[in-house]
Scaffold this motif. Structure first.
Motif, mmCIF file in Angstrom:
data_model
loop_
_atom_site.group_PDB
_atom_site.id
_atom_site.type_symbol
_atom_site.label_atom_id
_atom_site.label_comp_id
_atom_site.label_asym_id
_atom_site.label_seq_id
_atom_site.Cartn_x
_atom_site.Cartn_y
_atom_site.Cartn_z
ATOM 1 N N ASN A 7 -36.822 18.260 -45.529
ATOM 2 C CA ASN A 7 -36.739 19.428 -46.402
ATOM 3 C C ASN A 7 -35.672 19.249 -47.481
ATOM 4 O OD1 ASN A 7 -38.769 20.757 -45.045
ATOM 5 N ND2 ASN A 7 -37.372 21.895 -43.708
ATOM 6 N N ASP A 8 -34.528 18.634 -47.115
ATOM 7 C CA ASP A 8 -33.477 18.465 -48.112
ATOM 8 C C ASP A 8 -33.888 17.445 -49.177
ATOM 9 O OD1 ASP A 8 -33.362 16.305 -46.434
ATOM 10 O OD2 ASP A 8 -31.255 16.519 -45.892
ATOM 11 N N LEU A 9 -34.681 16.444 -48.787
ATOM 12 C CA LEU A 9 -35.184 15.493 -49.779
ATOM 13 C C LEU A 9 -36.153 16.165 -50.738
ATOM 14 C CD1 LEU A 9 -35.758 12.338 -47.537
ATOM 15 C CD2 LEU A 9 -33.991 12.652 -49.284
ATOM 16 N N LEU A 10 -37.031 17.018 -50.217
ATOM 17 C CA LEU A 10 -37.952 17.759 -51.074
ATOM 18 C C LEU A 10 -37.181 18.692 -52.001
ATOM 19 C CD1 LEU A 10 -40.792 18.596 -51.926
ATOM 20 C CD2 LEU A 10 -40.806 20.233 -50.028
ATOM 21 N N ALA A 70 -37.637 6.235 -55.954
ATOM 22 C CA ALA A 70 -38.048 5.676 -54.661
ATOM 23 C C ALA A 70 -38.931 6.623 -53.868
ATOM 24 C CB ALA A 70 -36.809 5.299 -53.839
ATOM 25 N N ILE A 71 -38.637 7.927 -53.912
ATOM 26 C CA ILE A 71 -39.344 8.840 -53.004
ATOM 27 C C ILE A 71 -40.160 9.920 -53.703
ATOM 28 C CG2 ILE A 71 -37.523 8.506 -51.292
ATOM 29 C CD1 ILE A 71 -36.603 11.384 -51.918
ATOM 30 N N GLY A 72 -39.929 10.134 -55.009
ATOM 31 C CA GLY A 72 -40.615 11.241 -55.679
ATOM 32 C C GLY A 72 -42.123 11.164 -55.571
ATOM 33 N N HIS A 73 -42.682 9.970 -55.820
ATOM 34 C CA HIS A 73 -44.134 9.818 -55.780
ATOM 35 C C HIS A 73 -44.684 9.946 -54.361
ATOM 36 C CE1 HIS A 73 -42.712 5.799 -54.710
ATOM 37 N NE2 HIS A 73 -43.909 5.561 -54.201
ATOM 38 N N ARG A 74 -43.837 9.727 -53.356
ATOM 39 C CA ARG A 74 -44.312 9.852 -51.965
ATOM 40 C C ARG A 74 -44.701 11.298 -51.663
ATOM 41 N NH1 ARG A 74 -42.297 5.177 -49.370
ATOM 42 N NH2 ARG A 74 -42.376 3.563 -50.981
ATOM 43 N N PHE A 75 -43.896 12.245 -52.145
ATOM 44 C CA PHE A 75 -44.251 13.649 -51.948
ATOM 45 C C PHE A 75 -45.544 13.993 -52.682
ATOM 46 C CE2 PHE A 75 -39.700 13.899 -50.876
ATOM 47 C CZ PHE A 75 -39.782 14.621 -49.689
ATOM 48 N N ILE A 78 -48.374 12.734 -50.555
ATOM 49 C CA ILE A 78 -48.603 13.612 -49.408
ATOM 50 C C ILE A 78 -49.344 14.867 -49.845
ATOM 51 C CG2 ILE A 78 -47.447 15.088 -47.708
ATOM 52 C CD1 ILE A 78 -45.213 12.957 -47.612
ATOM 53 N N GLU A 79 -48.908 15.438 -50.966
ATOM 54 C CA GLU A 79 -49.553 16.656 -51.473
ATOM 55 C C GLU A 79 -51.003 16.391 -51.839
ATOM 56 O OE1 GLU A 79 -48.621 19.030 -55.380
ATOM 57 O OE2 GLU A 79 -47.108 19.501 -53.852
ATOM 58 N N ALA A 80 -51.258 15.236 -52.479
ATOM 59 C CA ALA A 80 -52.627 14.896 -52.856
ATOM 60 C C ALA A 80 -53.513 14.723 -51.621
ATOM 61 C CB ALA A 80 -52.638 13.622 -53.696
ATOM 62 N N GLU A 81 -52.960 14.112 -50.577
ATOM 63 C CA GLU A 81 -53.736 13.912 -49.357
ATOM 64 C C GLU A 81 -54.022 15.241 -48.670
ATOM 65 O OE1 GLU A 81 -56.125 11.959 -46.955
ATOM 66 O OE2 GLU A 81 -55.052 11.027 -48.632
ATOM 67 N N ARG A 280 -54.462 8.874 -59.704
ATOM 68 C CA ARG A 280 -54.468 9.905 -58.676
ATOM 69 C C ARG A 280 -55.893 10.256 -58.273
ATOM 70 N NH1 ARG A 280 -51.283 15.734 -58.747
ATOM 71 N NH2 ARG A 280 -51.970 16.419 -56.692
ATOM 72 N N GLN A 281 -56.121 10.342 -56.966
ATOM 73 C CA GLN A 281 -57.432 10.716 -56.457
ATOM 74 C C GLN A 281 -57.635 12.222 -56.640
ATOM 75 O OE1 GLN A 281 -59.777 8.754 -55.296
ATOM 76 N NE2 GLN A 281 -61.205 10.414 -54.841
ATOM 77 N N PRO A 282 -58.669 12.632 -57.392
ATOM 78 C CA PRO A 282 -58.876 14.065 -57.629
ATOM 79 C C PRO A 282 -59.190 14.803 -56.330
ATOM 80 C CG PRO A 282 -60.135 12.739 -59.200
ATOM 81 C CD PRO A 282 -59.627 11.801 -58.147
#
Length: 296
Positions: A7-10, A70-75, A78-81, A280-282
């Protein structure tokens, strides 16, 4: 090794993207104090400052920028999935965020999306009306709408409107007091309604072409706006000449409220396109929006 609370990373990623604790708190639906405490706790655990705070702005430090990369695109992934999982539901759901201008929103986007919104009540569409060249990846939009010639090559662009032409117009009252311009150079003797460009900050240079000859004119006048609707209103009021896409002016031209001039100096150009990142996968919700907007 103890697992970290993400949560703190987000919280950090959202503040760094928004460059504001207030906007980030609104995005996440938490209080500003809770958000500040989460980021401060992350900095204390890492023993390094991630954000530079002033009374007016927030920006990542070099360490914060490195963590963002490093981590921004990971969120985002996750959101896209999570969005993609809605295809397993009976009906697609989720929010689609689009940045666009106000005229294309009223004339194309809302009319074409109305059936989708009625048929799929769990799909939400958020519109950001902006004349600037927004970075839809950095600003986390699903798509944007621009003229086709201004879209970056790494984007997928889908036409949603016909080819366009610009139109120079003035009111009958204005032309009762001023001579009709016969060439673009004649505009320098007229009151013209200027537009401030949101990205560069400069005034829009009126450009024309006829038989392969291109002419650029820096016009002058008493009025400057940064959006189109007040330019139309000012032209209707006889306060000067306006240069805008003809589809925004045609109802007034056909009604005789505005007179079109220099038409032979205004060639056609690529119309509006919906564009979105190729990487990005629509989501199912976005795919329905795309299908509804695609020009047949």
């Amino acid at each position: 090794m103890a697992k970290r609370n993400l949560n703190d990373l987000l919280a950090f990623v959202t503040v760094a993207r928004e460059r504001s604790f207030t906007r980030a708190a609104g995005t996440l639906g938490v209080t500003q104090s809770a958000l500040s405490q989460a980021v401060r706790g992350l900095e204390e655990r890492l023993q390094i400052r991630l954000l530079t705070r002033t009374t007016r702005s927030v920006s990542p430090t070099p360490a914060g920028e490195r963590l963002m990369q490093a981590i921004g695109h990971r969120f985002d992934e996750i959101e896209a999935e999570l969005d993609a999982l809605t295809e397993l539901r009976d009906k697609p759901a989720g929010t689609v965020r689009i940045t666009c201008g106000d005229h294309i929103l009223r004339s194309v986007l809302l009319p074409r999306l109305a059936p989708v919104l009625r048929d799929y009540p769990e799909i939400n569409v958020e519109f950001d009306v902006s004349y600037g060249l927004r970075d839809i990846v950095a600003d986390r939009f699903d798509a944007g709408v621009r003229l086709g010639s201004t879209i970056d090559k790494d984007m997928i662009a889908v036409p949603i409107g016909p080819v366009l032409r610009m139109a120079v117009v003035g009111s009958p009252d204005y032309f009762a007091r001023h001579a009709i311009p016969l060439t673009p150079d004649d505009l320098t003797a007229h009151q013209c309604i200027n537009q401030r460009m949101p990205t560069s900050g400069g005034l829009y240079v009126w450009d024309f072409e006829r038989r392969g000859r291109q002419v650029n004119v820096r016009v002058d006048g008493q009025l400057i706006f940064n959006t189109a609707p007040p330019q139309v209103d000012a032209a209707l009021a006889g306060l000067g000449l306006a240069l805008l896409p003809e589809d925004e002016l045609m109802p007034h031209i056909e009604a005789g409220e505005l007179v079109r001039v220099l038409e032979d100096w205004c060639p056609t150009f690529t119309g509006y396109h919906l564009y979105y990142p190729s990487r990005r996968q629509p989501s199912p919700a976005f795919s329905l929006v795309l299908k509804a907007l695609r020009r047949g």
